[in-house]
Design a protein around this motif. Structure first.
Motif, PDB file in Angstrom:
ATOM      1  N   UNK A   1      -5.325   4.094 -14.999  1.00  0.00           N
ATOM      2  CA  UNK A   1      -4.199   3.757 -14.534  1.00  0.00           C
ATOM      3  C   UNK A   1      -4.493   3.796 -12.932  1.00  0.00           C
ATOM      4  N   UNK A   2      -3.501   2.869 -12.178  1.00  0.00           N
ATOM      5  CA  UNK A   2      -3.531   2.752 -10.734  1.00  0.00           C
ATOM      6  C   UNK A   2      -2.285   3.307 -10.286  1.00  0.00           C
ATOM      7  N   UNK A   3      -2.271   4.261  -9.449  1.00  0.00           N
ATOM      8  CA  UNK A   3      -0.976   4.554  -8.908  1.00  0.00           C
ATOM      9  C   UNK A   3      -0.262   3.554  -8.127  1.00  0.00           C
ATOM     10  N   UNK A   4       1.140   3.301  -8.474  1.00  0.00           N
ATOM     11  CA  UNK A   4       1.622   1.996  -7.938  1.00  0.00           C
ATOM     12  C   UNK A   4       1.973   2.041  -6.631  1.00  0.00           C
ATOM     13  N   UNK A   5       2.027   3.221  -5.731  1.00  0.00           N
ATOM     14  CA  UNK A   5       2.188   3.352  -4.367  1.00  0.00           C
ATOM     15  C   UNK A   5       3.409   2.743  -3.902  1.00  0.00           C
ATOM     16  N   UNK A   6       4.544   2.887  -4.562  1.00  0.00           N
ATOM     17  CA  UNK A   6       5.855   2.284  -4.219  1.00  0.00           C
ATOM     18  C   UNK A   6       6.312   2.492  -2.717  1.00  0.00           C
ATOM     19  N   UNK A   7       6.812   1.772  -2.191  1.00  0.00           N
ATOM     20  CA  UNK A   7       7.340   2.053  -0.819  1.00  0.00           C
ATOM     21  C   UNK A   7       8.292   3.256  -0.662  1.00  0.00           C
ATOM     22  N   UNK A   8       7.889   4.395   0.125  1.00  0.00           N
ATOM     23  CA  UNK A   8       8.562   5.364   0.327  1.00  0.00           C
ATOM     24  C   UNK A   8      10.171   5.246   0.269  1.00  0.00           C
ATOM     25  N   UNK A   9      10.311   4.327   1.008  1.00  0.00           N
ATOM     26  CA  UNK A   9      11.726   3.979   1.530  1.00  0.00           C
ATOM     27  C   UNK A   9      12.315   3.046   0.315  1.00  0.00           C
ATOM     28  N   UNK A  10      13.456   3.801  -0.145  1.00  0.00           N
ATOM     29  CA  UNK A  10      14.289   3.024  -1.348  1.00  0.00           C
ATOM     30  C   UNK A  10      14.954   1.960  -0.683  1.00  0.00           C
ATOM     31  N   UNK A  11      15.799   1.883   0.321  1.00  0.00           N
ATOM     32  CA  UNK A  11      16.608   1.044   0.993  1.00  0.00           C
ATOM     33  C   UNK A  11      17.078   1.294   2.362  1.00  0.00           C
ATOM     34  N   UNK A  12      16.902   0.201   3.249  1.00  0.00           N
ATOM     35  CA  UNK A  12      17.119   0.293   4.578  1.00  0.00           C
ATOM     36  C   UNK A  12      18.792  -0.192   4.786  1.00  0.00           C
ATOM     37  N   UNK A  13      19.278   0.805   5.379  1.00  0.00           N
ATOM     38  CA  UNK A  13      20.943   0.367   5.832  1.00  0.00           C
ATOM     39  C   UNK A  13      20.696   0.405   7.374  1.00  0.00           C
ATOM     40  N   UNK A  14      20.762  -0.724   7.844  1.00  0.00           N
ATOM     41  CA  UNK A  14      20.615  -1.114   9.171  1.00  0.00           C
ATOM     42  C   UNK A  14      19.144  -0.250   9.826  1.00  0.00           C
ATOM     43  N   UNK A  15      19.587   0.639  10.847  1.00  0.00           N
ATOM     44  CA  UNK A  15      18.457   1.679  11.278  1.00  0.00           C
ATOM     45  C   UNK A  15      18.094   2.690  10.379  1.00  0.00           C
ATOM     46  N   UNK A  16      19.028   2.999   9.308  1.00  0.00           N
ATOM     47  CA  UNK A  16      18.753   3.926   8.435  1.00  0.00           C
ATOM     48  C   UNK A  16      17.951   3.798   7.391  1.00  0.00           C
TER      49      UNK A  16
ATOM     50  N   UNK B   1      -4.572   5.675  -2.030  1.00  0.00           N
ATOM     51  CA  UNK B   1      -4.585   6.435  -0.787  1.00  0.00           C
ATOM     52  C   UNK B   1      -5.762   7.175  -0.335  1.00  0.00           C
ATOM     53  N   UNK B   2      -6.393   7.707  -1.591  1.00  0.00           N
ATOM     54  CA  UNK B   2      -7.422   8.593  -1.313  1.00  0.00           C
ATOM     55  C   UNK B   2      -8.843   8.040  -0.984  1.00  0.00           C
ATOM     56  N   UNK B   3      -8.709   6.654  -1.412  1.00  0.00           N
ATOM     57  CA  UNK B   3      -9.786   5.749  -1.004  1.00  0.00           C
ATOM     58  C   UNK B   3     -11.359   6.419  -1.833  1.00  0.00           C
ATOM     59  N   UNK B   4     -11.082   6.961  -2.982  1.00  0.00           N
ATOM     60  CA  UNK B   4     -12.263   7.464  -3.360  1.00  0.00           C
ATOM     61  C   UNK B   4     -12.755   6.953  -4.920  1.00  0.00           C
ATOM     62  N   UNK B   5     -11.631   5.818  -5.461  1.00  0.00           N
ATOM     63  CA  UNK B   5     -11.569   5.486  -6.699  1.00  0.00           C
ATOM     64  C   UNK B   5     -11.973   6.304  -7.909  1.00  0.00           C
ATOM     65  N   UNK B   6     -11.589   7.476  -7.752  1.00  0.00           N
ATOM     66  CA  UNK B   6     -11.870   8.404  -8.908  1.00  0.00           C
ATOM     67  C   UNK B   6     -10.682   8.672  -9.819  1.00  0.00           C
ATOM     68  N   UNK B   7     -10.746   8.717 -11.184  1.00  0.00           N
ATOM     69  CA  UNK B   7      -9.454   8.815 -12.054  1.00  0.00           C
ATOM     70  C   UNK B   7      -9.297  10.386 -11.962  1.00  0.00           C
ATOM     71  N   UNK B   8      -7.777  10.726 -11.690  1.00  0.00           N
ATOM     72  CA  UNK B   8      -7.519  11.837 -11.595  1.00  0.00           C
ATOM     73  C   UNK B   8      -6.253  12.085 -12.582  1.00  0.00           C
ATOM     74  N   UNK B   9      -5.950  13.425 -12.669  1.00  0.00           N
ATOM     75  CA  UNK B   9      -4.955  13.836 -13.363  1.00  0.00           C
ATOM     76  C   UNK B   9      -3.404  13.627 -12.662  1.00  0.00           C
ATOM     77  N   UNK B  10      -2.700  13.017 -13.267  1.00  0.00           N
ATOM     78  CA  UNK B  10      -1.407  12.793 -12.369  1.00  0.00           C
ATOM     79  C   UNK B  10      -0.560  14.102 -12.384  1.00  0.00           C
TER      80      UNK B  10
END
Length: 270
Positions: A3-18, A169-178
């Motif tokens: 599988x490939x980690x989906x790498x979601x945006x760590x920000x769930x929602x923007x509320x103006x500047x927050x 994000x590790x840039x090594x293309x190695x299959x790892x345990x989640x």
């Protein structure tokens, strides 16, 4: 194929500047489950007889939150990332991830001690009360780690393992345990499934709290075998990771506490 980690945006929602981060939302979920489970727990006959109230629960949550956040962050710095001391402002960026369970655990113990002193409660009763409320909150935190692509696991010996995962994000293309998922399931959900039924009946004072410490320590020691260690040493030729080193005192101490607890009378009622 891994599988490939989906790498979601760590920000769930923007509320103006927050920016509201997923990691922070997992902590909100953890605290919400503490309250929800706590309100179930105070209705259990042996707990109700001790006079616990919703107000106690809400008040404890405040002290617990401070313990988790302050202790967890300081533990991360002291146990895993001492280089943060060179850039102190990073210590306050908790939304970026990086919270030590063992540090948070110590922080909660201190927070509950302060609360117990304030409310003139027996500290061991407090620990027994909150112990079953902790594991699912821990599981939520590990889900936050997974969303942030933190705690990548060791490289899978069999890359065809159906749930092995490549972390882009590790840039090594190695299959790892989640490993964050493993810890969510084993250290969190499995521990809860054992501890909650045990805590539904009256037990000797400290037995519930000690069992949680023992279960978590053993679970963490096991799941550490699948996690890329922050640091690792060799003892008698055997590799021991940082997480295992920190869990060993929990296991030994919990066994001693359980022996002590079961030499005492069954937990008193008010």
């Amino acid at each position: 194929m891994p599988l490939i980690h989906p790498m979601p945006d760590p920000v769930a929602v923007h509320l103006g500047p927050v920016a509201i981060h997923w990691y922070g939302l997992m902590y909100v979920l953890a605290f919400a489950m503490f309250i929800a489970l706590g309100r179930v727990r105070i209705k259990q006959p042996h707990i109700a007889q001790q006079g616990w109230t919703k107000e106690d629960l809400d008040d404890m949550l405040f002290y617990g939150m401070l313990g988790v956040i302050v202790g967890g962050r300081l533990g991360e710095v002291l146990f895993y990332q001492p280089e943060m001391l060179l850039t102190p402002l990073r210590i306050f960026k908790v939304w970026e991830g990086g919270m030590s369970f063992h540090g948070g655990f110590l922080g909660v113990l201190i927070g509950m001690a302060l609360w117990a002193r304030k409310r003139k409660r027996n500290l061991l009763d407090v620990y027994d009360f909150i112990a079953p409320l902790v594991p699912l909150g821990y599981a939520a935190g590990r889900m936050g780690n997974f969303i942030n692509a933190e705690l990548p696991g060791r490289v899978a010996s069999d890359p065809s393992l159906p749930w092995a995962m490549i972390y882009p994000n590790l840039n090594d293309n190695l299959a790892r345990h989640p490993s964050a998922i493993y810890q969510m399931l084993v250290d969190g959900i499995l521990v809860f499934c054992i501890l909650w039924p045990f805590a539904r009946k009256a037990r000797p004072r400290l037995a519930v709290g000690a069992l949680y410490v023992l279960l978590y320590g053993c679970a963490r020691f096991f799941t550490e075998y699948f996690r890329t260690p922050d640091w690792e040493i060799s003892v008698a030729g055997l590799p021991i990771t940082s997480g295992q080193m920190l869990s060993l005192p929990m296991i030994i101490g919990a066994i001693a506490m359980l022996v002590w607890a079961y030499r005492q009378p069954v937990a008193r009622t008010a």
